[in-house]
Design an enzyme around this catalytic site. Structure first.
Site, PDB file in Angstrom:
ATOM      1  N   SER A  26       0.847  -1.196   0.000  1.00  0.00           N
ATOM      2  CA  SER A  26       0.000   0.000   0.000  1.00  0.00           C
ATOM      3  C   SER A  26       0.883   1.246   0.000  1.00  0.00           C
ATOM      4  O   SER A  26       1.949   1.259   0.594  1.00  0.00           O
ATOM      5  CB  SER A  26      -0.866   0.003   1.254  1.00  0.00           C
ATOM      6  OG  SER A  26      -1.592   1.203   1.309  1.00  0.00           O
ATOM      7  N   LYS A  50      -3.775   1.950  -2.221  1.00  0.00           N
ATOM      8  CA  LYS A  50      -3.458   3.071  -1.315  1.00  0.00           C
ATOM      9  C   LYS A  50      -4.555   3.094  -0.249  1.00  0.00           C
ATOM     10  O   LYS A  50      -5.678   2.678  -0.500  1.00  0.00           O
ATOM     11  CB  LYS A  50      -3.451   4.366  -2.152  1.00  0.00           C
ATOM     12  CG  LYS A  50      -3.283   5.643  -1.360  1.00  0.00           C
ATOM     13  CD  LYS A  50      -1.822   6.052  -1.266  1.00  0.00           C
ATOM     14  CE  LYS A  50      -1.649   7.319  -0.428  1.00  0.00           C
ATOM     15  NZ  LYS A  50      -0.922   7.098   0.831  1.00  0.00           N
ATOM     16  N   CYS A 134       0.337   4.379   9.872  1.00  0.00           N
ATOM     17  CA  CYS A 134       0.843   5.607   9.242  1.00  0.00           C
ATOM     18  C   CYS A 134       1.418   6.473  10.373  1.00  0.00           C
ATOM     19  O   CYS A 134       0.722   6.760  11.350  1.00  0.00           O
ATOM     20  CB  CYS A 134      -0.296   6.336   8.526  1.00  0.00           C
ATOM     21  SG  CYS A 134       0.192   7.975   7.977  1.00  0.00           S
ATOM     22  N   LYS A 169      -1.635  -3.977   9.408  1.00  0.00           N
ATOM     23  CA  LYS A 169      -0.285  -3.491   9.075  1.00  0.00           C
ATOM     24  C   LYS A 169       0.291  -2.745  10.272  1.00  0.00           C
ATOM     25  O   LYS A 169      -0.233  -1.705  10.689  1.00  0.00           O
ATOM     26  CB  LYS A 169      -0.322  -2.589   7.838  1.00  0.00           C
ATOM     27  CG  LYS A 169       1.076  -2.193   7.369  1.00  0.00           C
ATOM     28  CD  LYS A 169       1.039  -1.595   5.986  1.00  0.00           C
ATOM     29  CE  LYS A 169       2.413  -1.267   5.465  1.00  0.00           C
ATOM     30  NZ  LYS A 169       2.385  -0.742   4.093  1.00  0.00           N
ATOM     31  N   GLY A 221      12.341   1.887   2.235  1.00  0.00           N
ATOM     32  CA  GLY A 221      13.479   1.552   1.375  1.00  0.00           C
ATOM     33  C   GLY A 221      14.536   0.744   2.106  1.00  0.00           C
ATOM     34  O   GLY A 221      14.382   0.394   3.284  1.00  0.00           O
ATOM     35  N   GLY A 247       9.327  -3.830   3.809  1.00  0.00           N
ATOM     36  CA  GLY A 247      10.317  -2.861   4.262  1.00  0.00           C
ATOM     37  C   GLY A 247      11.653  -3.060   3.574  1.00  0.00           C
ATOM     38  O   GLY A 247      12.431  -3.919   3.970  1.00  0.00           O
ATOM     39  N   GLY A 269       7.315  -1.847  -2.251  1.00  0.00           N
ATOM     40  CA  GLY A 269       6.814  -0.497  -2.493  1.00  0.00           C
ATOM     41  C   GLY A 269       7.890   0.387  -3.079  1.00  0.00           C
ATOM     42  O   GLY A 269       7.944   0.616  -4.288  1.00  0.00           O
ATOM     43  N   THR A 270       8.794   0.846  -2.232  1.00  0.00           N
ATOM     44  CA  THR A 270       9.812   1.816  -2.649  1.00  0.00           C
ATOM     45  C   THR A 270      10.674   1.303  -3.807  1.00  0.00           C
ATOM     46  O   THR A 270      11.082   2.086  -4.671  1.00  0.00           O
ATOM     47  CB  THR A 270      10.691   2.188  -1.432  1.00  0.00           C
ATOM     48  OG1 THR A 270       9.826   2.682  -0.408  1.00  0.00           O
ATOM     49  CG2 THR A 270      11.713   3.250  -1.767  1.00  0.00           C
TER      50      THR A 270
HETATM   51  C1  SIN Z   1       0.756   8.831   3.667  1.00  0.00           C
HETATM   52  O1  SIN Z   1      -0.254   8.823   2.940  1.00  0.00           O
HETATM   53  O2  SIN Z   1       1.185   9.883   4.149  1.00  0.00           O
HETATM   54  C2  SIN Z   1       1.492   7.564   3.992  1.00  0.00           C
HETATM   55  C3  SIN Z   1       0.600   6.501   4.488  1.00  0.00           C
HETATM   56  C4  SIN Z   1       1.281   5.562   5.449  1.00  0.00           C
HETATM   57  O3  SIN Z   1       2.419   5.773   5.854  1.00  0.00           O
HETATM   58  O4  SIN Z   1       0.639   4.591   5.859  1.00  0.00           O
END
Ligand code: SIN
Length: 309
Positions: A26, A50, A134, A169, A221, A247, A269-270
């Site tokens: 995500s 997302k 988050c 998560k 990252g 991660g 992700g990254t």
């Molecule tokens: C964000 O939208 O700022 C990042 C979301 C997250 O870190 O879960």
């Protein structure tokens, strides 16, 4: 399913059949059905959207992302169109996707998490991932996931509202992630995703000011990979549900390391920002070759192996 090949990399993740253990994490490229489909076509075994909330949210002003050594620091502020709009994207994604679709949800109360999850599940989400991690939006994310009692209420409410698997998560920004994992599992979590970003800050030496508009953000990252592997390792020793490692995974060796630590699947992700969507194929091909070389018939045989040898 188009991508479901019988083979070494097939994974059954709480009932979801993945052609391989890689998933889109995500937070990057997960806004539209079109991009989700192109990621699945690139070889991801499943995709996570997302994070979506109850109401539309603009997010923070720019800059929202800054490069750090070996990673990115982001603070986007959970921008999203709200679940009532996003259901159209979920419906569309379900018509084109050949891989399981996991919808990431957040809320500002346990009721909000449950309402958003229910709406996503009703239009076809194969599983729900709760963003309780988050690290920088107030009254949601890690403010929930850092508190075992509040987290348990959220998980319990979502489980009561949906009949799909619920992933939680987790945040690394806690004293003991295994304690938090245990609380999520006791409340009914079917699987755990570990980890979200590590709270971080970058300062511009010319202006003397933090670079991100929100000042604090989350580091992702390669810089966080050893932290994430340690979190998976700790969680594996404490709970029995599947763990999805996340991660800093950028190559097949990283992916294998997470599986040996105890992950049943991994999220990327990254690395997509660094290497492009091809990263899914290069990682799965590398994993396949490794398993063959080591004489394993299934990727499942190596999950948690570092705890036993
Ligand atoms: C964000 O939208 O700022 C990042 C979301 C997250 O870190 O879960």
């Amino acid at each position: 399913m188009k991508h479901y090949l019988s083979g070494r990399l097939n994974v059954n993740l709480v009932g979801l059949r993945l052609a391989n253990p890689t998933m889109l994490a995500s937070g990057i490229l997960g806004y539209s059905a079109e991009t989700l489909e192109s990621i699945a076509e690139s070889g991801a075994g499943a995709v996570v959207t997302k994070s979506v909330g109850l109401k539309p949210q603009k997010g923070y002003a720019n800059p929202t992302v800054v490069q750090a050594n070996c990673g990115l620091i982001n603070a986007m502020g959970l921008p999203n169109s709200g679940i009532d709009e996003f259901v159209n994207e979920i419906r569309l994604a379900k018509t084109v996707l050949h891989a399981p679709l996991v919808v990431s949800v957040f809320g500002f109360s346990e009721e909000e998490y449950a309402t958003v999850a229910k709406k996503a599940a009703e239009v076809g989400a194969d599983a729900i991932e709760l963003n309780v991690s988050c690290p920088h939006v107030k009254e949601t994310g890690s403010e929930i996931g850092q508190n075992p009692e509040i987290l348990a209420k959220v998980v319990w409410n979502v489980k009561a509202a949906v009949d799909k698997p619920v992933f939680v998560k987790l945040s690394p920004n806690v004293t003991d992630i295994a304690d938090i994992a245990e609380s999520a599992v006791k409340a009914g979590a079917d699987a755990l995703t570990a980890i979200n970003t590590v709270k971080a800050i970058a300062i511009d030496t010319e202006t003397f000011m933090p670079i991100l508009s929100n000042k604090r953000g989350g580091l992702s990252g390669p810089a966080i990979k050893p932290i994430a592997v340690r979190c998976v390792y700790d969680i594996y020793e404490r709970v029995k549900v599947p763990i999805i490692g996340c991660g800093g995974i950028t190559n097949w060796r990283d992916a294998i390391e997470f599986l040996l630590a105890g992950a049943s699947a991994i999220q990327i992700g990254t690395a997509i920002a660094i290497k492009g969507c091809n990263v899914f194929k290069t990682i799965t091909h590398g994993m396949e070759a490794y398993l063959k070389r080591k004489g394993f018939k299934s990727v499942n045989e190596i999950v948690g192996l570092s705890h036993h040898s």
